[in-house]
Design an enzyme around this catalytic site. Structure first.
Site, short mmCIF file in Angstrom:
data_model
loop_
_atom_site.label_atom_id
_atom_site.label_comp_id
_atom_site.label_asym_id
_atom_site.label_seq_id
_atom_site.Cartn_x
_atom_site.Cartn_y
_atom_site.Cartn_z
N SER A 112 0.73 -1.33 -0.13
CA SER A 112 -0.15 -0.29 0.17
C SER A 112 0.71 1.12 0.00
O SER A 112 1.83 1.75 0.81
CB SER A 112 -1.03 -0.01 1.13
N HIS B 181 -0.90 -1.17 -4.58
CA HIS B 181 -2.60 -0.75 -3.78
C HIS B 181 -2.39 0.87 -3.73
O HIS B 181 -1.56 1.61 -2.66
CB HIS B 181 -2.26 -1.63 -2.23
N ASP C 76 -4.37 4.54 -2.38
CA ASP C 76 -5.91 4.14 -1.41
C ASP C 76 -6.10 5.37 -1.89
O ASP C 76 -5.88 6.28 -1.35
CB ASP C 76 -5.10 3.94 -0.39
N MET D 214 -9.12 8.18 -1.33
CA MET D 214 -9.80 8.78 -0.13
C MET D 214 -10.66 10.13 -0.31
O MET D 214 -9.39 10.94 -0.54
CB MET D 214 -9.22 8.92 1.44
N HIS E 58 -8.16 1.41 -4.91
CA HIS E 58 -8.77 1.53 -3.82
C HIS E 58 -9.83 2.39 -3.37
O HIS E 58 -8.93 2.61 -2.88
CB HIS E 58 -8.44 0.21 -1.99
N MET F 97 -12.59 4.45 -1.15
CA MET F 97 -13.05 4.71 -0.48
C MET F 97 -13.70 6.51 -0.76
O MET F 97 -13.10 7.11 -0.20
CB MET F 97 -11.93 4.76 1.31
N MET G 218 -11.74 -5.82 4.46
CA MET G 218 -11.07 -4.89 5.26
C MET G 218 -10.89 -5.31 6.62
O MET G 218 -11.75 -5.80 7.01
CB MET G 218 -12.21 -3.56 5.63
N ASP H 297 -6.74 -6.16 3.67
CA ASP H 297 -6.17 -5.15 3.65
C ASP H 297 -6.44 -5.06 5.22
O ASP H 297 -7.56 -4.45 5.79
CB ASP H 297 -7.31 -4.00 3.03
C1 DX5 Z 1 -6.81 1.27 5.10
C2 DX5 Z 1 -5.90 1.48 3.97
C3 DX5 Z 1 -4.98 0.37 3.28
C4 DX5 Z 1 -3.20 0.61 4.68
C5 DX5 Z 1 -2.91 -0.74 5.08
O1 DX5 Z 1 -8.03 2.70 4.60
O2 DX5 Z 1 -7.01 0.59 2.86
O3 DX5 Z 1 -4.72 0.17 2.42
O4 DX5 Z 1 -3.27 2.15 3.59
O5 DX5 Z 1 -1.94 -0.08 6.13
P1 DX5 Z 1 -1.28 -1.01 6.53
O6 DX5 Z 1 -0.95 -1.58 6.00
O7 DX5 Z 1 -0.28 -0.21 7.29
O8 DX5 Z 1 -3.03 -1.12 7.68
ZN ZN Z 2 -6.59 -0.65 0.67
#
Ligand code: DX5
Ligand code: ZN
Length: 231
Positions: free
Chosen positions: A15, A40, A42, A44, A73, A75, A144, A179
């Site tokens: 990630s 990956h 993220d 948001m 991903h 969000m 998740m 994740d």
């Molecule tokens: C959280 C993200 C994850 C996060 C994982 O909202 O979707 O992808 O970055 O990070 P770690 O491995 O540190 O939990």
């Molecule tokens: Zn993620």
């Protein structure tokens, strides 16, 4: 054919949320050189989750240099609205949250029409049975194992029931990605439950030797998924 033959290969997806954002390109390459299968990303929006990260222009820049598929991903509260922007930016796998939308059907159709693999995710407090109508229509389920929003949280083992429900009861044979809080130990719990794709942020980026950390993750996952009698 054994159960293990029907489960997709092990995939490690670092990630980039845990990367040094002043050097994103180098960080991406460092993870690829260490053996990442996917990358990956993220996304948001500050609405679906309180945190705000990156958008299409950054995904586009990453896609220009990435040698591995971008596993994006979302969000965000309105995945349909931004589908085209992420497809154009170069996302190969695009995942949205079932609880973010009233009707996942049109979102799935749109992502697919844009040529992407489609993933469906859910937060720890969302009932996994909400995915049932869509399982034949998606390529991946992202379970998740922390509440979406931030890296570095603690793995929640209770979500493994969802992974088992998908693999064992629903006989879901496509990717099950997990994740949140995945490291050299929790990866084995997730693999044993039936997950095959592992997102890991703080563990891999915090490691002095990410190649060794990925090898350890892969070995632990392989060992955990082999049926006991075959070991
Ligand atoms: C959280 C993200 C994850 C996060 C994982 O909202 O979707 O992808 O970055 O990070 P770690 O491995 O540190 O939990
Ligand atoms: Zn993620």
């Amino acid at each position: 054919m054994t159960e293990a033959d029907t489960i997709p290969p092990i995939l490690i997806s670092p990630s980039l949320l845990s990367a040094d954002f002043t050097r994103l390109g180098e960080e991406l390459r460092r993870m690829e050189d260490a053996g990442a299968d996917w990358l990956h990303v993220d996304v948001m929006d500050g609405h679906f989750v309180p945190n705000l990260t990156i958008g299409p222009p950054v995904v586009k820049s990453l896609a220009r240099v990435a040698r591995r598929p971008l596993d994006v991903h979302l969000m965000i509260t309105d995945p349909l609205r931004y589908a085209e922007a992420y497809a154009a930016a170069g996302a190969q796998v695009l995942t949205f949250h079932v609880e973010a939308v009233a009707d996942p059907g049109p979102v799935i159709e749109r992502f697919r029409a844009l040529g992407m693999k489609v993933g469906l995710s859910l937060n720890p407090d969302i009932d996994v049975r909400r995915l049932e109508p869509w399982l034949d229509h998606v390529d991946l389920v992202l379970v998740m194992s922390v509440f979406a929003g931030f890296g570095g949280q603690k793995f929640m083992p209770q979500v493994l029931d969802k992974v088992r429900w998908l693999r064992e009861e629903q006989r879901f044979t496509k990717h099950i990605e997990i994740d949140g809080g995945i490291d050299g130990e929790t990866v084995a719990l997730a693999a044993r439950a039936g997950a095959n794709a592992f997102v890991s942020g703080s563990y891999l980026f915090g490691s002095a030797d990410p190649a060794e950390a990925m090898r350890r993750m892969r070995a632990a996952a392989e060992a955990a998924r082999v049926p006991a009698e075959a070991r």
